[in-house]
Design a protein around this motif. Structure first.
Motif, PDB file in Angstrom:
ATOM      1  N   PHE A 391       0.853  -1.141   0.026  1.00 49.70           N
ATOM      2  CA  PHE A 391      -0.075  -0.081   0.084  1.00 49.70           C
ATOM      3  C   PHE A 391       0.953   1.153  -0.119  1.00 49.70           C
ATOM      4  O   PHE A 391       1.766   1.332   0.918  1.00 49.70           O
ATOM      5  N   MET A 392       0.658   2.120  -0.999  1.00 47.80           N
ATOM      6  CA  MET A 392       1.529   3.387  -0.992  1.00 47.80           C
ATOM      7  C   MET A 392       0.412   4.379  -1.625  1.00 47.80           C
ATOM      8  O   MET A 392      -0.750   4.185  -2.164  1.00 47.80           O
ATOM      9  N   THR A 393       0.779   5.647  -1.304  1.00 49.39           N
ATOM     10  CA  THR A 393       0.183   6.960  -1.941  1.00 49.39           C
ATOM     11  C   THR A 393       0.959   7.827  -3.022  1.00 49.39           C
ATOM     12  O   THR A 393       2.232   7.525  -3.045  1.00 49.39           O
ATOM     13  N   ASP A 425       5.729  -3.649 -14.117  1.00 46.02           N
ATOM     14  CA  ASP A 425       5.616  -4.746 -13.269  1.00 46.02           C
ATOM     15  C   ASP A 425       6.648  -4.818 -12.357  1.00 46.02           C
ATOM     16  O   ASP A 425       7.004  -5.959 -12.216  1.00 46.02           O
ATOM     17  N   VAL A 426       7.009  -4.132 -11.657  1.00 48.17           N
ATOM     18  CA  VAL A 426       8.294  -4.076 -10.721  1.00 48.17           C
ATOM     19  C   VAL A 426       7.546  -4.280  -9.512  1.00 48.17           C
ATOM     20  O   VAL A 426       6.657  -3.326  -9.004  1.00 48.17           O
ATOM     21  N   SER A 427       7.972  -5.149  -8.582  1.00 50.24           N
ATOM     22  CA  SER A 427       7.375  -5.189  -7.402  1.00 50.24           C
ATOM     23  C   SER A 427       8.347  -4.228  -6.267  1.00 50.24           C
ATOM     24  O   SER A 427       9.390  -4.164  -6.240  1.00 50.24           O
ATOM     25  N   PHE A 428       7.555  -3.891  -5.129  1.00 52.23           N
ATOM     26  CA  PHE A 428       7.798  -2.972  -4.097  1.00 52.23           C
ATOM     27  C   PHE A 428       8.306  -3.808  -3.183  1.00 52.23           C
ATOM     28  O   PHE A 428       8.663  -3.414  -1.989  1.00 52.23           O
ATOM     29  N   GLU A 566       7.174   5.512   0.813  1.00 54.86           N
ATOM     30  CA  GLU A 566       6.727   5.190   2.234  1.00 54.86           C
ATOM     31  C   GLU A 566       5.693   4.035   1.706  1.00 54.86           C
ATOM     32  O   GLU A 566       4.774   4.399   1.068  1.00 54.86           O
ATOM     33  N   LYS A 567       5.653   2.861   2.400  1.00 51.41           N
ATOM     34  CA  LYS A 567       4.513   1.929   2.128  1.00 51.41           C
ATOM     35  C   LYS A 567       4.123   0.880   3.499  1.00 51.41           C
ATOM     36  O   LYS A 567       5.063   1.200   4.158  1.00 51.41           O
ATOM     37  N   SER A 568       3.326   0.303   3.214  1.00 55.74           N
ATOM     38  CA  SER A 568       3.028  -0.825   4.070  1.00 55.74           C
ATOM     39  C   SER A 568       2.385  -2.016   3.319  1.00 55.74           C
ATOM     40  O   SER A 568       2.127  -1.937   2.019  1.00 55.74           O
TER      41      SER A 568
END
Length: 577
Positions: A391-393, A425-428, A566-568
């Motif tokens: 999840f990110m913004t 299609d790159v993963s975070f 910044e992500k969760s």
């Protein structure tokens, strides 16, 4: 005497009619001991139900009804005869652990959509519930079908609609609903990961001209707007979800293929269906505007309290929309964990409640409003581990045109890298590549001797990768990988989705070496003809496709440098602050 003993099927709890078949791992509808029913009830024609806008629409209601007679199961050879079935069904047999585990594995695929307004349903009951789902024809703003073999983007829209049952009493009475909460969900092609990108409602964007379908079947174009809030892309002047989809593409360069939309009532009904969702707050909350009251620490919210939790702007952070988005993301992660928990997935009662709540709350584009398509999406989404759902913004900065800061604009230094990562299609998150099993003859292309890197002759074409990729990969091969007999051949005639390596069968050992260096799969190797290089010698042709992740990055790895953001992730519980 119970309802079944009286023979009155309409008095039976619907959940008690769904019985786990241990041979298939699916729940089946059984109305009597001698008449097992198919897992999906047969449809029955009914009068069209009104649409959410008040106009009638064609729907097929499919209430639970007796299906066709099904022959009894055949007895295995040598097995003792079965005893006659009693006059009425007795108690459900206790499931053994192995059966329960099998059921969990199967029903784990039944979660369809998880969104801020919340929606999920079991695929085995979708046909019965299809009539509940609203659809909107958004024309070419959406794809004409859903592909199970490609990455896909679904725009999830939570509207602030104040009309209709369950949506009254929240201010702005009569509002048709704007794009209040927006999440662009990207699901990777290999289903190893997904990215949920939140789009602030106060983001300043340009809304393109938008063709919309009218109730009488005609079309009209709603003029676009420049420099306005993103939430105006829906509702105002008759803009539909297709207008919001077009606005997303204009602002990010990422095209949503489909949309899923729900309103306030969805949060209430869905959380009630799963018996509440666990949330956590660092400090006690008493928000007079949203009427949210929670003690510090963990709590379970459902119904009105759950809606207050995701709506409040004054209980967390700086009381702005960006902090509200973080809270909504935490809520979503908790909701996903609850919906995929064994407590939910092994309970027919909860699954049926969940299905009713979700489908009644959803509006989707016409291409995914069909039973089979919803089932396919459910099965594809369930493949993604929650630990790899990020999840990110969208990175934003305050609007420089404002003295009193109320809106934001896309951060031109950080956002483009996020958009490019999603498009490529790159993963975070760190994930292992999940390649589909290839046929034996395809996989065999990678088996055998490999030539020395210095003996590999290859011409490199750019067939869809970022500009300059062929030259960058050439430099890597020559200076880092020892492939000195390589050269840049410019651009390919046509763009390719996947990188390919074409070679003469006599160059198979060279192809295997280059495949090892670049992480190419067996299906990327294309036995064919060699070409002549600048020295007049036979060479292979390497065409870099849209899946090319960068010079030196193996295609079977997720090691492409995802931008810092910044992500969760959906698997971890967090406390709102």
């Amino acid at each position: 005497m119970d309802a079944q003993g009286r023979g009155r099927a309409d008095d039976v709890d619907p959940a008690d009619q769904w019985v786990l078949n241990p041979n298939t791992g699916e729940y089946e509808l059984r109305l009597s001991p001698s008449a097992p029913q198919p897992a999906v009830p047969a449809p029955r024609r009914s009068a069209p139900a009104p649409s959410r806008s008040g106009a009638p629409r064609g729907r097929t209601a499919t209430p639970v009804a007796p299906g066709r007679d099904v022959p009894p199961p055949r007895r295995r050879r040598g097995a003792p005869p079965e005893e006659p079935l009693p006059g009425r069904r007795g108690r459900r047999p206790v499931k053994q652990k192995s059966k329960a585990k099998k059921a969990l594995l199967w029903t784990g695929g039944t979660t369809a959509f998880v969104l801020i307004a919340g929606a999920g349903t079991g695929y085995f009951y979708l046909k019965h519930l299809e009539g509940n789902v609203g659809t909107t024809d958004v024309g070419d703003a959406a794809a004409s079908n859903f592909s199970k073999d490609e990455a896909f983007n679904i725009l999830i829209i939570g509207t602030d609609k104040r009309t209709g049952a369950g949506n009254e009493g929240y201010g702005d009475a009569g509002s048709v609903g704007h794009a209040d909460t927006n999440i662009l969900l990207h699901v990777a092609k290999d289903r190893s990961n997904a990215t949920a990108l939140s789009i602030p409602r106060d983001l300043i964007v340009d809304i393109p001209d938008c063709e919309t379908k009218q109730e009488d079947g005609s079309s009209s174009v709603v003029p676009g707007l420049e420099g306005v809030r993103f939430n105006r892309s829906l509702g105002e002047q008759g803009r539909d979800a297709g207008c919001t989809m077009r606005t997303v593409e204009a602002a990010t360069g990422i095209k949503p293929q489909h949309f899923v939309m729900a309103d306030f009532n969805a949060v209430k009904t869905l959380t009630t269906a799963v018996d509440g969702v666990e949330v956590c707050v660092e400090k006690a909350v008493d928000d007079k505007k949203s009427k949210l009251v929670l003690p510090a620490g963990k709590s379970k919210v459902e119904g009105e309290q759950a809606l207050a939790f995701v709506r409040t702007r004054h209980a967390f952070g700086n009381e702005g929309d960006l902090d509200r988005i973080k809270v909504q993301q935490q809520f979503l992660g908790s909701l996903m964990r609850k919906m995929t928990s064994g407590d939910t997935l092994t309970s027919p009662t909860k699954l049926l409640k969940l299905a009713e709540a979700a489908t009644n709350a959803l509006t989707v584009d016409t291409a995914i409003g069909k039973v089979g398509t919803l089932k396919d999406i459910a099965l594809e989404l369930k493949k993604v581990p929650t630990k790899n759902i990020s999840f990110m913004t969208i990175p934003v900065v305050d609007n420089p045109a404002e003295t009193v800061k109320a809106t934001v604009v896309v951060d031109p230094t950080r956002a483009p890298a996020i958009f490019d990562a999603i498009k490529n299609d790159v993963s975070f998150t760190e994930v292992k590549a999940q390649q589909k099993k290839e046929k034996a003859e395809v996989a065999a292309r990678l088996k055998g001797t490999k030539s020395a890197a210095s003996e590999v002759r290859v011409r490199i074409l750019n067939g869809g990768a970022a500009g300059g990729s062929a030259q960058q990969q050439l430099a890597y091969l020559q200076t880092e990988a020892g492939v000195s007999k390589s050269e840049n051949a410019g651009n390919a005639e046509a763009a390719l989705a996947r990188t390919t390596l074409e070679y003469d069968p006599g160059q198979a050992d060279q192809a295997r070496r280059l495949a090892d260096i670049m992480g190419l799969s067996g299906s990327a190797l294309k036995p064919g003809k060699s070409v002549t290089n600048s020295q007049g010698l036979p060479a292979m042709t390497l065409t870099l496709g849209k899946d090319f992740k960068g010079a030196g990055v193996k295609l079977n790895s997720s090691a492409a440098a995802a931008p810092e953001v910044e992500k969760s992730t959906a698997d971890k519980a967090q406390c709102a602050s």
